[in-house]
Scaffold this active site. Sequence first.
Site: not given
Length: 197
Positions: A24, A26
């Site tokens: 994912e 950041k």
Amino acid sequence: MDASDLMLATLYRRPFSDPGRIYEIKYDGFRCMVRKTGESVDLMSRNGNLMNDSFPEIVAAVAAIPRDFVWDAKLTVDDATGRSSFERLQRRAVTRTRMNVRAAAEADPARLCLIDALSFDGADIRGLPLTERKERLRDAFDDTATRAATAPPNPEKTISLCWMGSRRSTQSGVLAETCWYVIAAQTLGPYTSTYER
């Protein structure tokens, strides 16, 4: 459960690939514990500071979501290119008088990017696998008018949500182009004090 329980990242100098992880983006922003009990909402910084006064539009949007819950999230403010801007976020965070907050929210709308779900309706779900916690997080928006958008760098591997608390929408292509760091989390792992990036 308090804000000091939020996960910390472990920095890895080299990229890696592991089929047992999801990846994912950041975001550059403030780590935040979102606690909703009844009609009460608290946005707590990792240091335990209440941020409600600076981000009332986020508090109102969270209050409209049914059920009680505790979420791990990140508060962000974007610049004109769609990249999260820590400088703009800091300006928002120190703005507290009602008139100034209203103007700041208009100029620099905040966004709440949801990372994980820690509890729903008083039940601690940190021991569940990450994929199941993220499914429950996604399902929290089923019966609401609140805008939720998936923002996965890899749609087949990620159930990541980026819940937009503002009028601005960030497209996944822009996110991929402006991404500096990526979080890698174990899909079957419980919520613990560290994860890797």
